[in-house]
Design an enzyme around this catalytic site. Structure first.
Site, PDB file in Angstrom:
ATOM      1  N   SER A   1       0.835  -1.192   0.000  1.00  0.00           N
ATOM      2  CA  SER A   1       0.000   0.000   0.000  1.00  0.00           C
ATOM      3  C   SER A   1       0.875   1.249   0.000  1.00  0.00           C
ATOM      4  O   SER A   1       1.771   1.403   0.823  1.00  0.00           O
ATOM      5  CB  SER A   1      -0.901  -0.008   1.242  1.00  0.00           C
ATOM      6  OG  SER A   1      -1.698   1.140   1.292  1.00  0.00           O
ATOM      7  N   GLY A   2       0.593   2.157  -0.948  1.00  0.00           N
ATOM      8  CA  GLY A   2       1.370   3.390  -1.058  1.00  0.00           C
ATOM      9  C   GLY A   2       2.505   3.314  -2.040  1.00  0.00           C
ATOM     10  O   GLY A   2       3.239   4.287  -2.223  1.00  0.00           O
TER      11      GLY A   2
ATOM     12  N   THR B   1      -1.997   1.948  -8.049  1.00  0.00           N
ATOM     13  CA  THR B   1      -3.161   2.523  -8.727  1.00  0.00           C
ATOM     14  C   THR B   1      -2.734   3.535  -9.785  1.00  0.00           C
ATOM     15  O   THR B   1      -3.264   3.560 -10.901  1.00  0.00           O
ATOM     16  CB  THR B   1      -4.089   3.184  -7.691  1.00  0.00           C
ATOM     17  OG1 THR B   1      -4.478   2.213  -6.716  1.00  0.00           O
ATOM     18  CG2 THR B   1      -5.328   3.743  -8.356  1.00  0.00           C
TER      19      THR B   1
ATOM     20  N   ASN C   1      -0.703   4.697   3.395  1.00  0.00           N
ATOM     21  CA  ASN C   1      -1.098   5.322   2.135  1.00  0.00           C
ATOM     22  C   ASN C   1      -2.386   6.097   2.337  1.00  0.00           C
ATOM     23  O   ASN C   1      -3.304   5.617   2.995  1.00  0.00           O
ATOM     24  CB  ASN C   1      -1.285   4.238   1.054  1.00  0.00           C
ATOM     25  CG  ASN C   1      -1.581   4.837  -0.301  1.00  0.00           C
ATOM     26  OD1 ASN C   1      -1.484   6.042  -0.487  1.00  0.00           O
ATOM     27  ND2 ASN C   1      -1.946   4.001  -1.252  1.00  0.00           N
TER      28      ASN C   1
ATOM     29  N   SER D   1      -5.337   4.140  -0.344  1.00  0.00           N
ATOM     30  CA  SER D   1      -5.031   2.718  -0.471  1.00  0.00           C
ATOM     31  C   SER D   1      -6.235   1.975  -1.032  1.00  0.00           C
ATOM     32  O   SER D   1      -7.369   2.132  -0.559  1.00  0.00           O
ATOM     33  CB  SER D   1      -4.655   2.141   0.897  1.00  0.00           C
ATOM     34  OG  SER D   1      -4.489   0.742   0.816  1.00  0.00           O
ATOM     35  N   SER D   2      -6.001   1.153  -2.056  1.00  0.00           N
ATOM     36  CA  SER D   2      -7.073   0.324  -2.611  1.00  0.00           C
ATOM     37  C   SER D   2      -7.312  -0.845  -1.668  1.00  0.00           C
ATOM     38  O   SER D   2      -6.414  -1.648  -1.415  1.00  0.00           O
ATOM     39  CB  SER D   2      -6.682  -0.189  -4.000  1.00  0.00           C
ATOM     40  OG  SER D   2      -6.457   0.878  -4.884  1.00  0.00           O
TER      41      SER D   2
ATOM     42  N   GLY E   1      -0.327  -5.930  -2.293  1.00  0.00           N
ATOM     43  CA  GLY E   1       0.944  -6.602  -2.113  1.00  0.00           C
ATOM     44  C   GLY E   1       0.984  -7.390  -0.812  1.00  0.00           C
ATOM     45  O   GLY E   1       0.038  -7.417  -0.022  1.00  0.00           O
TER      46      GLY E   1
ATOM     47  N   GLU F   1       1.491  -8.365   2.874  1.00  0.00           N
ATOM     48  CA  GLU F   1       1.287  -7.528   4.056  1.00  0.00           C
ATOM     49  C   GLU F   1       1.682  -8.295   5.302  1.00  0.00           C
ATOM     50  O   GLU F   1       1.368  -9.481   5.456  1.00  0.00           O
ATOM     51  CB  GLU F   1      -0.188  -7.078   4.163  1.00  0.00           C
ATOM     52  CG  GLU F   1      -0.605  -6.104   3.082  1.00  0.00           C
ATOM     53  CD  GLU F   1      -2.001  -5.556   3.287  1.00  0.00           C
ATOM     54  OE1 GLU F   1      -2.690  -6.046   4.213  1.00  0.00           O
ATOM     55  OE2 GLU F   1      -2.418  -4.650   2.543  1.00  0.00           O
TER      56      GLU F   1
END
Length: 1531
Positions: free
Chosen positions: A158-159, A163, A209, A212-213, A437, A439
């Site tokens: 994330s970050g 995206t 992030n 974040s998605s 990704g 985690e």
């Protein structure tokens, strides 16, 4: 990779560090397996020999763009390369065909604009700098060429920028496959616009992030047979439902909740919303706003995006009503009811939110309360309704909120897919996967378990792909790879998904039993996997478990695994919302099928996710994958911060290090033959003997000589096993060390010998100096004696001269005093005389000034009244004219009025100035006359006084008696007194007159100054009037031309169909005329029959009306002329015969003066047919010469006729204006003379070419001819561009022979000469093309002005192509390549010199960008240059962005020097940041200018006068009597 053989004392190595992962240092001591290392920060570190890695000291200063090119492929080498490139803002790096993208956390618009997309379009992979566009392009090309579907997998934590990377991929695919013209919005636009909608409902702020998605997304972009986007579909995976009800500080819930709270006030009041702090689902965190994000603005942007993707306004209203209902649901709190284990709303506030929820969902409030607080149990005997305690009711409430939000998100995805549409006939697609990704947090729950399970699946796919790429590389090079092992993670996947007995299966089993808890589930895992090597049971926890993933161990907390895995809807919730009065809400909860309702089958999130993942893997396995690994450089989300430990973890999680392990299992180091020889050729010099040797054999000899085993020799590369590169470097360092010692020994011997010689020389010099010193002392004594004698002589001479000068000065002073006394007496007399004259002059001046002021005042009053009368009369006329004319007439009338006023004022000023000068002259004359009279009177008085005195003396002398003498004395005394009184009166009068004269003189000076200022203003006014006249002349000429063209077009529109040979300029005029209403033939403005202009026009039409039709003989002559011109007539004394013949015939036949003729159209058609073959430059040059010459003759001959160029209304109004009358009165110009003669008379050739008043067809022919000159010019220029474009691609990078020549040495002069010839062959090809092209233009006598313009644009094109290629390809920014391009540019400079300024012009100056860039590449001592020297002295033309790009991409492959200093790089980065903040940061690439760089006026001014009198007609028409006028006439 490091072995004792490779590491020696003095080796540069990498050693592990707890703070920055890896640190470089130098080996100072080796003791068995222990190594002592002196790090660069001054510390001493002791490490195990097997834990250190060699460092490549010869790596390029700017890193490598593909990490497979690294000499040492290991973790610290990869990390250092990424760090170097990130510091240079190079955020993309390849690892084979895998792209690593590091988030810059700043805007870099210059690398994503349309120009950059155009550069990567069709470029071979790896030729340009690494970029996300390159990955998208190679996937698209593979799909088009091979017809195979492809997929691009974007992953990262994330970050990391997944995206944004996905957006860039879809932008580029839309750029490649977008439709040219469609109705409404295209598929690619809808796909791109779907991102804001999905981000609003699926993205949230997390710790790492701000956007974040919280779901996975796979976009399938479908293409038709032509490669255009025909459809798309979006699949989503595992939305994080728990975030709706539970968030932790400082995270946020999904964006849509905050957007709705920031909606317009009427929306907030409609849904009864307020501050986010007032809602339970949002106030669990203290973060409500994001820095730099405006939720109110994003709300409107989301609504617009919903419109674009096809969501109607009614559906949008229902969507946000559901979102508001979820917020209200969260605020429904429960307390204990009256019954045992029952619950009711806590207070009025809870009841309000319950009521609002029911209203928004359009259901019954009581039924909603029952659904939240009660459960229905169906038994065979009866239906039992059970109450829930407050805690269970809150769980039921949160479950309802999660279910509604999940259904809403799924509906949005389905709606977007339906709106975009899918192409059932599409056989190829490109899928873009944007998924979470790996985690690993402090608390890892079911979401992290599923995410890491996904990444394990993708990692296995990634490993297989990498191993496949390795196999393809080995197979391509034809080497043996059968014994290389494959790294697999199948055991972890079996642990998670195997049936039966996997973790997911055990979790589903536990969820099906009501009495199961997370403790029983954990115990089941412990018993089942106690011997599994990937499963670890923690010692201090009963419910946690650890899985050893490919990226490391992750500790999972199983507390909420059971709850989060359940995916069934509470029947009460289903029944409540399926009957909602809102069709949208009811559609989210469709009625369940009977078998589903009857059976209480369990539905599992984990099983459903596993099924989705299986489908995804099937899709990926059916496509060719391309990987993009996104990396987040730091957790602060700030630019220019590179955290080594964090990035190493991400590289490990992203599988990049796993890919490196796969490469290391085979041949991690692979070098092309010429690079290997360039680096290690010194290990076996005998293998490189001879002018031509086989590189493959030479590489094999070098490796065999050093005793290496296990290596492989491919077709083009050397493949080395792990550690062999370090061993070769160690041997190379040893050879270089021995060579250095030999050089040092020789240098020290040379220095000692040089020192001895210098000492001996110094001794001799000291002796010589000492002897010279003694001689100097003796000479000094002799010199002092001679000087003393000379001093005495000069002293005596000085005293004598001083005495003489004193006497001389005294005499002069005495003489000066006497002469001054006489001069003062004379001056006083002259001063009195002058004063009397001045008094008289001032008095007369005063009288004249008084008279002038009265006259001026009366004149001004009369002028004001007369001007007012004229102005009122003109105002009435202007108002009448304003109703009849358009905007052009108003502008012209204003200009005329201004010019009239200025001319009138100019004439008035001239008249007043003349009157003033005459009055002044008369007054001065009068004053001089009166002064002369006064002077005469004074002279007469003085004479009379003298006579009286003489008479008195005589009377005294002659009178004998005393008494008589007394009487005479009395009379004389009275006369004397009267004379004295008269003199005193005259003196008083003189004083008064003097004072008046002073006043008059002062006033005269003031009037003279004001007169001078008036003169200056008058001169300026004259200049302005002249400029206004010129501009008015040009406007009238353009107006007359435009109106004549409009008249022609009106006639053509009425009488015939449009001519297909109309030029583009004529069509644009026709369109403009049609838009502005000038083509309305029926509109006839009223005519002033009594105006003089009307009378004159009628008389001119009667007198000069040309013949309207041609007889048959003239038509035959025209046909013969067209057939003659269609042939190649050649040239006569550098003059094109065809153009001269055409001009003389048209002039003789008076074709320019007729209202209708077809000869012009036929000439234009002939030229059009002749240039249809666009590739024949000789034909194009011939017609360019003829067309430009004919256009020049027309430009200098034709003038717009008064009757043709102006409508009756225009002519009446212009002649009736004040400016028309003023022109007549001041200049006496006859009425009706066209103002275009003013400009036309200035051009050359008027003395030989007579002016002709052209009609409409002639003016149209001139414009069509102009369009053809521009068209032929553009065709010739573009042909040359096409010819040299393939060569330019080869000229920007030196061939390999240049690099090989560096290894072979400088002794082989013959080989080097041949290599030099081969090097500049491509440049010589360009020079040859330019020379051939110039000869073609010169042989056809194209005007040098056009030749200069062509080559100026061609050289500008060369500059753009070479410069852009240089900035996009790092391998071109090297020292040796700079020398190569510099040699090529020297060839172009030599060509410009030979072509001379007449034809080359300023072409060489157009190469300024590439010249300065190459000059920077080949300059020495770059680190010593400051930014000011670089930007102002070396490269003043280049922008900061361009300098930064070249500086960071530069690498010295010849001497190993470095680029500019880090301080200069930092200063450049600061300036670039300031430019981006000021929104003026543009692309660093150049644009090619394909416009026409000249006008007809420019062409006319540049060409010399043409004499067409002696042109011989061609044989075809020479004998024809109708063309006898073409024969030259003898004097």
């Amino acid at each position: 990779m490091g072995t004792p053989v490779n590491i020696i004392v003095g080796s540069h190595v990498w050693v592990e560090d707890s703070d920055i992962a890896w640190i470089d240092g130098k080996v100072s001591k080796i003791t068995e397996q222990k190594v002592e290392i002196q790090t660069n920060n001054g510390r001493k570190v002791v490490a195990n020999l097997s834990k250190i890695y060699p460092r490549d000291t010869e790596a390029p200063a700017g890193g490598v763009d593909d990490m497979t090119k690294l000499s040492y492929l290991h973790e610290p080498g990869v990390l250092e390369n990424l760090k170097i490139r990130y510091e240079l803002n190079e955020i993309y790096t390849y690892t084979g065909n895998i792209l690593i993208a590091i988030n810059p956390f700043q805007r870099l618009p210059h690398i994503y604009d349309a120009h950059m997309m155009q550069q990567y379009k069709g470029a071979p992979f790896g030729e340009l700098s690494p970029h996300v566009f390159a990955v998208a392009d190679v996937a698209y090309r593979a799909m088009i060429n091979e017809g195979k579907s492809n997929s691009i997998l974007v992953s990262g934590e994330s970050g990391a920028g997944k995206t944004e990377t996905t957006k860039m991929l879809m932008r580029y695919l839309a750029f490649l496959g977008g439709r040219a013209v469609t109705e409404g919005r295209t598929v690619e636009q809808q796909v791109l616009e779907s991102n804001p909608v999905l981000e609003a409902f699926g993205n949230a702020k997390t710790v790492r992030n701000n956007n974040s998605s919280r779901f996975g997304k796979f976009v399938e972009i479908q293409f038709d047979k032509q490669g255009r986007i025909s459809g798309a579909a979006i699949r989503t995976y595992l939305l994080e439902r728990s975030r709706v009800c539970q968030i932790s500080d400082p995270e946020r819930n999904y964006h849509c909740f905050y957007l709705l709270c920031a909606a317009p006030q009427e929306e907030i009041e409609k849904y009864k919303l307020g501050n986010p702090k007032s809602f339970h689902y949002l106030n669990q965190s203290n973060c409500y706003e994001l820095v730099g994000v405006n939720d109110a603005h994003d709300y409107l942007a989301t609504r617009r995006a919903m419109d674009i993707v096809g969501i109607s306004a009614k559906e949008q209203e229902a969507i946000f009503r559901v979102v508001a209902a979820i917020l209200h649901i969260g605020n429904i709190k429960f307390t204990k009811g009256k019954e045992i284990d029952s619950s009711v709303p806590k207070d009025d506030k809870a009841k309000f939110h319950l009521k609002m929820t029911a209203e928004l969902l359009m259901c019954d409030a009581d039924a909603l309360e029952d659904a939240l607080c009660k459960r229905v149990m169906i038994t065979p005997e009866e239906v039992i309704k059970r109450t829930l305690d407050p805690e269970s009711a809150a769980v039921s409430r949160d479950g309802l909120a999660k279910t509604i939000y999940s259904r809403l998100f799924d509906w949005l995805v389905d709606k977007i897919n339906f709106s975009i549409g899918q192409d059932a006939n599409s056989k190829s697609l490109i899928g873009v996967l944007d998924i979470y990704g790996f985690e690993s947090f402090k608390t890892n729950s079911f979401e992290q378990f599923c995410i890491n399970f996904t990444n394990e699946k993708l990692q296995q796919h990634f490993n297989q792909h990498v191993f496949k790429m390795e196999q393809e590389e080995y197979t391509k090079e034809e080497i043996d790879w059968s014994y290389i092992e494959f790294v697999d993670n199948q055991d972890v996947l079996d642990l998670i998904e195997k049936k039966p007995g996997g973790i997911v299966a055990l979790l589903d089993e536990a969820c099906m039993f009501p009495k199961s808890t997370h403790e029983t589930f954990a115990n089941k895992l412990y018993q089942t996997f106690k011997n599994h090597k990937r499963f670890i049971k923690p010692k201090l926890s009963r419910t946690d478990f650890t899985i050893s993933h490919y990226a490391g161990e992750v500790l999972y907390q199983s507390d909420q695994f059971l709850d989060k895995n359940k995916d069934y809807v509470v029947p009460e919730h289903q029944d409540l919302l399926s009957v909602s009065k809102c069709s949208f809400v009811a559609g989210l909860f469709p009625p369940l099928k009977e078998e589903t309702t009857k059976s209480s089958k369990f539905s599992s999130i984990g099983s459903r996710f596993k099924l989705q993942l299986q489908q995804l893997m099937e899709t990926l396995n059916s496509t060719e994958p391309y990987y993009i690994r996104c990396v987040k450089p730091n957790n602060l989300l700030k630019p220019a911060i590179f955290e080594n430990v964090n990035i190493m973890q991400q590289l490990r999680c992203g599988g990049v290090l796993e890919a490196i392990r796969i490469s290391c299992a085979g041949y991690p180091t692979r070098r092309p033959f010429f690079e290997f020889i360039n680096r290690f050729g010194l290990l076996a010099p005998e293998a490189l003997e001879g002018h031509s040797y086989d590189e493959k054999v030479a590489c094999k000899k070098i490796l065999e000589k050093k005793g290496l085993k296990g290596f492989q020799i491919g077709k083009t590369k050397v493949f080395l096993r792990a550690g062999q590169m370090a061993e070769l470097d160690a041997r190379r360092a040893e050879v270089l060390s021995n060579a250095a010692k030999t050089i040092q020994r020789r240098v020290r011997t040379h220095q000692a010998q040089k020192q001895f010689i210098a000492l001996r020389k110094a001794t001799i010099s000291v002796q010589s100096l000492w002897r010279g010193r003694l001689a100097c002392k003796l000479f000094e004594n002799l010199k002092r004696e001679a000087a003393a004698v000379k001093i005495q002589k000069h002293t005596r001479k000085y005293h004598a001269r001083k005495a003489y000068k004193s006497l001389h000065v005294s005499v002069l002073v005495f003489q000066t005093g006497l002469r001054a006394m006489a001069a003062r007496n004379q001056f006083r007399f002259r001063k009195k005389t002058k004063a009397a004259i001045i008094i008289q002059a001032r008095w007369r001046c005063h009288k004249a000034a008084s008279y002038y002021k009265k006259l001026k005042k009366g004149s001004v009053v009369a002028q004001c009244r007369w001007r007012g009368r004229i102005a009122r009369r003109e105002l009435r006329k202007l108002k009448m004219a304003a109703r009849e004319t358009g905007a052009l007439k108003e502008a012209k009338d204003k200009l005329e009025k201004r010019a009239e006023e200025l001319i009138w004022r100019l004439q008035l000023e001239k008249r007043l100035r003349t009157d003033l000068e005459e009055a002044k002259a008369q007054e001065v004359t009068k004053l001089q006359n009166s002064l002369q009279e006064m002077q005469n009177k004074v002279d007469e008085t003085n004479a009379l006084l003298v006579k009286e005195r003489e008479a008195a003396k005589k009377a005294i002398e002659e009178a004998p008696p005393v008494i008589k003498e007394t009487q005479v004395l009395v009379e004389d005394t009275q006369k004397i007194d009267s004379l004295k009184a008269e003199v005193e009166g005259l003196q008083d009068l003189l004083k008064t007159e003097k004072e008046r004269a002073d006043n008059y003189e002062r006033k005269y000076n003031e009037s003279r100054e004001s007169s001078e200022q008036g003169c200056k203003k008058l001169e300026e006014t004259e200049k302005k009037v002249q400029q206004l006249q010129e501009s008015l002349t040009r406007l009238e000429e353009k107006l007359s031309n435009l109106e004549s063209e409009n008249q022609v077009l009106r006639q053509q529109a009425v009488s015939m169909a449009p001519n297909k040979f109309l030029s583009g300029r004529s069509r644009s005029i026709l369109q403009r005329g049609g838009e502005s209403g000038h083509l309305n033939v029926d509109v006839k403005p009223p005519l002033d029959l009594h105006s003089p202009s009307m009378v004159q026009r009628e008389s001119s039409e009667v007198e000069d009306k040309p013949q309207k039709s041609l007889n048959e003989k003239q038509q035959e002559n025209q046909e013969l002329l067209i057939r003659c011109v269609a042939q190649h007539l050649g040239f006569a004394a550098n003059r094109p015969i065809a153009a001269c013949i055409i001009y003389k015939c048209l002039l003789q036949w008076r074709s320019f003066e007729v209202e209708r003729t077809s000869v012009f159209d036929r000439i234009i058609q002939t030229i059009g047919h002749a240039i249809e073959t666009q590739d024949n430059n000789d034909v194009l040059a011939y017609w360019l010469s003829n067309a430009s010459t004919l256009l020049l003759l027309l430009q200098r001959t034709l003038k717009a006729s008064g009757a043709a160029g102006m409508t009756p209304q225009r002519r009446r109004s212009s002649s009736a204006t004040l400016f028309g009358r003023m022109t007549q009165s001041f200049r006496g110009t006859p009425q009706g003379v066209n103002l275009s003669l003013i400009n036309g008379g200035m051009n050359g050739g008027v003395d030989t070419l007579r002016q002709v008043e052209a009609k409409y067809p002639a003016l149209l022919f001139k414009q069509q001819l102009t369009a053809y000159v521009e068209k032929i010019y553009g065709m010739i220029r573009d042909n040359l561009k096409k010819e040299i474009s393939p060569l330019l691609g080869l000229c920007i990078q030196a061939p390999r022979t240049s690099r090989a020549s560096l290894v072979k040495g400088s002794s082989k002069s013959v080989a080097n000469t041949e290599a030099q010839r081969a090097l500049i062959a491509h440049w010589q090809g360009i020079v040859k093309s330019l020379g051939s092209f110039l000869n073609t233009l010169k042989s056809n006598h194209v005007p040098p002005f056009l030749v200069r313009k062509v080559f100026t644009q061609i050289f500008s094109f060369i500059n753009v192509q070479l410069f852009n290629s240089l900035l996009l390809r790092r391998e071109c920014c090297s020292f040796s390549n700079g020398e190569y391009v510099k040699a090529g540019l020297a060839e172009l400079e030599h060509w410009c010199y030979k072509a001379t300024d007449e034809y080359a012009g300023s072409s060489w100056e157009e190469l300024k960008h590439i010249r300065q860039a190459i000059g920077f590449l080949v300059i020495h001592q770059k680190p010593k240059k400051t930014l000011d020297e670089i930007s102002h002295d070396l490269c003043p033309v280049l922008s900061i962005q361009q300098l930064y790009r070249i500086s960071t991409m530069y690498w010295d492959d010849k001497y190993g020097t470095h680029s500019v200093s880090t301080d200069v790089i930092s200063n450049m980065r600061v300036l670039m940041t300031e430019d981006s903040n000021n929104a003026v940061s543009n692309s660093f690439l150049l644009d090619d200018d394909s416009s026409i760089p000249f006008s007809v006026d420019d062409l006319s001014k540049s060409m010399e006068q043409i004499d067409i009198a002696d042109i011989e007609p061609p044989p075809l028409i020479r004998e024809n009597t109708g063309f006898s006028f073409l024969l030259p006439r003898s004097d």
